[in-house]
Structure formats: structure tokens, C-alpha cells
Scaffold this active site. Structure first.
Site, PDB file in Angstrom:
ATOM      1  N   ASP A 100       7.946 -19.259 -12.086  1.00 27.25           N
ATOM      2  CA  ASP A 100       6.512 -20.226 -12.422  1.00 27.25           C
ATOM      3  C   ASP A 100       5.724 -19.792 -11.151  1.00 27.25           C
ATOM      4  O   ASP A 100       5.005 -20.638 -10.351  1.00 27.25           O
ATOM      5  CB  ASP A 100       6.737 -21.696 -12.020  1.00 27.25           C
ATOM      6  CG  ASP A 100       5.564 -22.456 -12.686  1.00 27.25           C
ATOM      7  OD1 ASP A 100       4.604 -21.842 -13.305  1.00 27.25           O
ATOM      8  OD2 ASP A 100       5.391 -23.550 -12.157  1.00 27.25           O
TER       9      ASP A 100
ATOM     10  N   GLN B  96       2.557 -35.822  -9.717  1.00 28.51           N
ATOM     11  CA  GLN B  96       3.255 -36.361 -10.978  1.00 28.51           C
ATOM     12  C   GLN B  96       3.401 -35.262 -12.088  1.00 28.51           C
ATOM     13  O   GLN B  96       2.327 -35.002 -12.449  1.00 28.51           O
ATOM     14  CB  GLN B  96       3.027 -37.703 -11.483  1.00 28.51           C
ATOM     15  CG  GLN B  96       3.339 -37.931 -12.752  1.00 28.51           C
ATOM     16  CD  GLN B  96       4.858 -38.681 -12.777  1.00 28.51           C
ATOM     17  OE1 GLN B  96       5.078 -39.546 -11.994  1.00 28.51           O
ATOM     18  NE2 GLN B  96       5.734 -37.974 -13.343  1.00 28.51           N
TER      19      GLN B  96
END
Length: 253
Positions: free
Chosen positions: A162, A41
Site C-alpha cells: 500500500d 478510522q
């Protein structure tokens, strides 16, 4: 008698039939995801594991945020989902290992991808190696391989956005050092050495903070990148400039 004015949807809203179809598609997607295993999550997305058309799959769902306007939310989520799918396809066309894209659900901003079964993150592999060998010397071949992979990615003008060792997988058998790049949610296309230098700087900061005492490993990575990329010289020059800016910001506070 005044003519009746035709009503049109508000800016960013779907016409009624399209809106109903979209809502139904999202409901079907929500029901499907509810039966899957939630494995991660994040702030922008949830990652699920399950089966898709009989194949082991990872599903990345960019869920709506309550603080954004619905029309902006829909556009932003769709754009990032499309960017990630295109980046994965671009990698594979260039011979860079990345998950196969099975399906893109634009209604719910879900990306259905191949699960790399039996894989471990490069982060876990490095930590395990450092714990058992107590020295970074055993990671030199891994550093060389990462340098080759990222050099090829940047030569395709693909910016990951990233880069961390958690966003690189090693698929079995691990000793073959087959690296799979994942999580291109912040990726974009750019030929600018500045953008590539920043990409490497992000990796350097993440690498050295996550893996203490591995400066020699990162140096080996940069050496491999330099010899593997056709465009390395201006990129590494920009990396030095970005480092200098970072140090100046640290001194200023």
C-alpha cells in the site's frame, strides 16, 4: 449403558477456560483503548495515540467485522497483525527507518508502536513544497531518498502492499529527509519482480493522482531506485508490463 460422549469445542472455538481468558484480555484492551485519542478510522483498523509504559505510542487496532465468521475474523486479524509486526522488524534489521514495535496484543489484534513525534507525511511535505515553490524542482532530493529507501526494502524481498506518500513520514529535522515507512498491514514477502513492479505501480498511481504536475519527481524516484537496487532491471521491466495492462483495462473500460 452407553458411554458418555466427550464434548469438544466447535471448529474454530476456544475451549471454555481459554475463551474466558481471551474475553478478559480483550476487555482489558478495550478499556485501555477507550482512554486514548482516536486519530484515524479505517475500514480495517483504528489508530490511536497515547502513552504506553511511559513512551509516546501509536496503537493500531484491527477490530472485528460483523459480517465475518468469528473464527475467520480471529485468524485473519491475527495474521495481518503478525505480518505487520514482522515487516516493521524486517525493515529495522535492514537499516530502513520504521517505528519500533513495543508490544503485540494477539488477544485483541493490537499493535503498539513508537510514535514518530514531530513528523509530517511525505504527502503533506510535497504539497507544502509545491504551494510555496510552485515547481517540483525542489523535490529532487526527496525523490532520490525515496528511491534509495524503497530499493533497499525490495532488495529485502519485502512488499509493502500500500505504497502512498501518506504511508511515508519525514521525521525532524525535515531538511535531512529522514524517511520512515509505516502502515505495513498489507505487506508480504516475495522475491518476484512482478510483485515488486506492482508495488511501484501502486505508488505511481497514488503519487501522480495526489500530486499533479510531479511527473519529473516520479521519474527522479525511478532513476534513484534503478541505481540503488541490485535487482532493479527485472522489477522495472515488470513495472512497464503492469502499466501496459493498466492502460489496456482503461481502454476496455
Amino acid at each position: 449403558m452407553a458411554a458418555a460422549r466427550a464434548t469438544t469445542p466447535a471448529d474454530g472455538e476456544e475451549p471454555a477456560p481459554e475463551a474466558e481468558a481471551l474475553a478478559a484480555a480483550r476487555e482489558r484492551s478495550s478499556r485501555f483503548l477507550s482512554g486514548l485519542e482516536l486519530v484515524k478510522q479505517g475500514a480495517e483498523a483504528r489508530v490511536f495515540r497515547g502513552r504506553f509504559q511511559g513512551r509516546a505510542a501509536v496503537i493500531k487496532h484491527r477490530f472485528p467485522k460483523g459480517y465475518r465468521h468469528p473464527a475467520l475474523e480471529a485468524r485473519l486479524g491475527r495474521r495481518r497483525t503478525v505480518q505487520e509486526a514482522r515487516a516493521l522488524l524486517r525493515c529495522r534489521r535492514a537499516g530502513i527507518s520504521a517505528p519500533v514495535v513495543f508490544f503485540v496484543d494477539y488477544a485483541s489484534n493490537c499493535l503498539y508502536m513508537e510514535e514518530i513525534e514531530g513528523s509530517v507525511t511525505v504527502r503533506d511535505y510535497i504539497q507544502s513544497t509545491m504551494e510555496t515553490e510552485k515547481t517540483p524542482q525542489g523535490l529532487s532530493n526527496l525523490a532520490k531518498t525515496i528511491g534509495q529507501v524503497l530499493a533497499r526494502m525490495h532488495d529485502e524481498d519485502l512488499i509493502h502492499g500500500d505504497l502512498t506518500t501518506s504511508n511515508m513520514l519525514l521525521k525532524p529535522p525535515l531538511e535531512q529527509l529522514n524517511i520512515v515507512l509505516i502502515d505495513f498491514g498489507l505487506s508480504f514477502i516475495s522475491a518476484l519482480p512482478e510483485d515488486k513492479g506492482v508495488d511501484l505501480y501502486v505508488l505511481e498511481k497514488a503519487f501522480l493522482s495526489t500530486h499533479p504536475n510531479t511527473e519529473t519527481v516520479f521519474e527522479a524516484f525511478l532513476k534513484s531506485y534503478s541505481t540503488s537496487s541490485k535487482k532493479a532491471r527485472p522489477v522495472l521491466k515488470k513495472l512497464d508490463e503492469v502499466r501496459l495492462r493498466g492502460r489496456k483495462r482503461s481502454m476496455v473500460g
